[in-house]
Write a protein that holds these residues in place. Sequence first.
Motif, PDB file in Angstrom:
ATOM      1  N   TYR A 105      -0.232   2.625   9.649  1.00 22.90           N
ATOM      2  CA  TYR A 105      -0.032   2.328  11.057  1.00 22.90           C
ATOM      3  C   TYR A 105       0.440   3.593  11.765  1.00 22.90           C
ATOM      4  N   ALA A 106      -0.038   3.807  12.971  1.00 17.45           N
ATOM      5  CA  ALA A 106       0.281   5.020  13.707  1.00 17.45           C
ATOM      6  C   ALA A 106       1.387   4.756  14.713  1.00 17.45           C
ATOM      7  N   TYR A 152       2.286  -6.760  22.693  1.00 15.35           N
ATOM      8  CA  TYR A 152       3.350  -6.257  21.832  1.00 15.35           C
ATOM      9  C   TYR A 152       3.516  -4.750  22.008  1.00 15.35           C
ATOM     10  N   PRO A 153       4.729  -4.233  21.819  1.00 17.38           N
ATOM     11  CA  PRO A 153       4.988  -2.805  22.043  1.00 17.38           C
ATOM     12  C   PRO A 153       4.384  -1.934  20.954  1.00 17.38           C
ATOM     13  N   PRO A 154       4.339  -0.641  21.195  1.00 18.68           N
ATOM     14  CA  PRO A 154       3.827   0.271  20.177  1.00 18.68           C
ATOM     15  C   PRO A 154       4.784   0.387  18.995  1.00 18.68           C
ATOM     16  N   LEU A 155       4.237   0.741  17.854  1.00 14.95           N
ATOM     17  CA  LEU A 155       5.045   0.979  16.669  1.00 14.95           C
ATOM     18  C   LEU A 155       5.939   2.190  16.908  1.00 14.95           C
ATOM     19  N   PRO A 205       9.182   5.630  12.332  1.00 17.34           N
ATOM     20  CA  PRO A 205       9.945   4.947  11.288  1.00 17.34           C
ATOM     21  C   PRO A 205      11.357   5.500  11.160  1.00 17.34           C
ATOM     22  N   LEU A 206      12.266   4.648  10.771  1.00 17.97           N
ATOM     23  CA  LEU A 206      13.644   5.056  10.565  1.00 17.97           C
ATOM     24  C   LEU A 206      13.766   5.929   9.321  1.00 17.97           C
ATOM     25  N   PRO A 207      14.776   6.784   9.264  1.00 21.05           N
ATOM     26  CA  PRO A 207      14.912   7.671   8.098  1.00 21.05           C
ATOM     27  C   PRO A 207      15.321   6.940   6.828  1.00 21.05           C
ATOM     28  N   LEU A 208      16.020   5.813   6.978  1.00 24.71           N
ATOM     29  CA  LEU A 208      16.377   4.955   5.855  1.00 24.71           C
ATOM     30  C   LEU A 208      16.074   3.509   6.259  1.00 24.71           C
ATOM     31  N   PRO A 209      15.691   2.661   5.313  1.00 19.05           N
ATOM     32  CA  PRO A 209      15.274   1.299   5.678  1.00 19.05           C
ATOM     33  C   PRO A 209      16.440   0.431   6.133  1.00 19.05           C
ATOM     34  N   GLY A 237       7.468  -2.819   7.659  1.00 19.68           N
ATOM     35  CA  GLY A 237       7.695  -1.798   6.648  1.00 19.68           C
ATOM     36  C   GLY A 237       7.255  -0.424   7.101  1.00 19.68           C
ATOM     37  N   ALA A 238       6.178  -0.361   7.873  1.00 16.10           N
ATOM     38  CA  ALA A 238       5.701   0.920   8.393  1.00 16.10           C
ATOM     39  C   ALA A 238       6.693   1.552   9.351  1.00 16.10           C
ATOM     40  N   ALA A 239       7.589   0.739   9.930  1.00 16.95           N
ATOM     41  CA  ALA A 239       8.607   1.255  10.850  1.00 16.95           C
ATOM     42  C   ALA A 239       9.944   1.473  10.158  1.00 16.95           C
TER      43      ALA A 239
END
Length: 329
Positions: free
Chosen positions: A12-13, A57-60, A63-67, A94-96
């Motif tokens: 996912y982009a 829905y908003p854009p992705l 991603p966060l540096p830690l989950p 998960g991609a975020a």
Amino acid sequence: MCNSAASVRHPYAPGETPPAYREPEDAGATPGGTGEAGGASDDGDAAAVRRRRKGGYPPLPEPLPLPVIDNHSHFDFREGSVEVSISEALDAAGAAGVRGAVQVGTDLASSRFTAAVVEQDARLLGAVALHPNEAPLLAGAGTLDDALSEIELLASGERVRALGETGLDYFRTGEEGRGSQLSSFRSHIDIAKRLGKALQIHDRDAHDDVVKTLLADGAPDRVVLHCFSGGADLARTCNEQGWYMSFAGTVTFKNAENLREALLVADPALVLTETDAPFLTPHPHRGRPNASYAVPYTVRAMAGILDTPLDALCARLTANTEAVYGNWD
């Protein structure tokens, strides 16, 4: 038996809406709505939600540096023409950098859904309950006690880790329904304590009575004020009692200075994050439908408010969430 969590990151982009969340090209311009957060709504409420939606829905986000974990979401609530499977929703999350979520029930139907779906994907845990606005309806039909008995049965599942969302709502329910709300709330408190589960609280315009009831009845060991809506004073009470405060996209809203003040006062060991998806989408996408993959917008705002490194906040949020609900896998 749960399937193992996805081990391959899906391509996912960031900056683009995940494919599963895109409106079909032939869909109408205005997405539909499920209703007010945390309960069934009549046609007027649904129409109001549709009017509030300002796009898909908003854009992705990046991603966060830690989950982290979204500790309150409604995967069974549908927005407009978009139908997203649990797997697709959790892949996008998960991609975020959102590695799991708590699916939350608000009535018997959604609680049954919750109890079933948490057995299908290791990235989900569950909470089941009767929303406070459901209680007067069930009491009026003479079925509240039976419904509470079924909630207790559903809550006994190993992957159902909380009673929620329960509590008090003085915004939607008037004086005539408050007695049944309180009775239902107290029953949920009792079930949570007997089963050793956490308690997720819906508190709308009822801070004093929520606190009073928890203190009078004796709170379970783990209490979460879902979509924390109080100010610094309520945060101090939570600190004193060891109750968790879950901050949603509302903490990013321009008119929510009280929430930012509360976050600054809150004990860092008692802070969680959530979406309440598909509601309460954080700034700058307020008014659009929400999803678990949008958690990073809220977490980055929280890090800015707290003036703390983003990776440290992510680690703290995950540790706090697991302290409430246990392990996901």
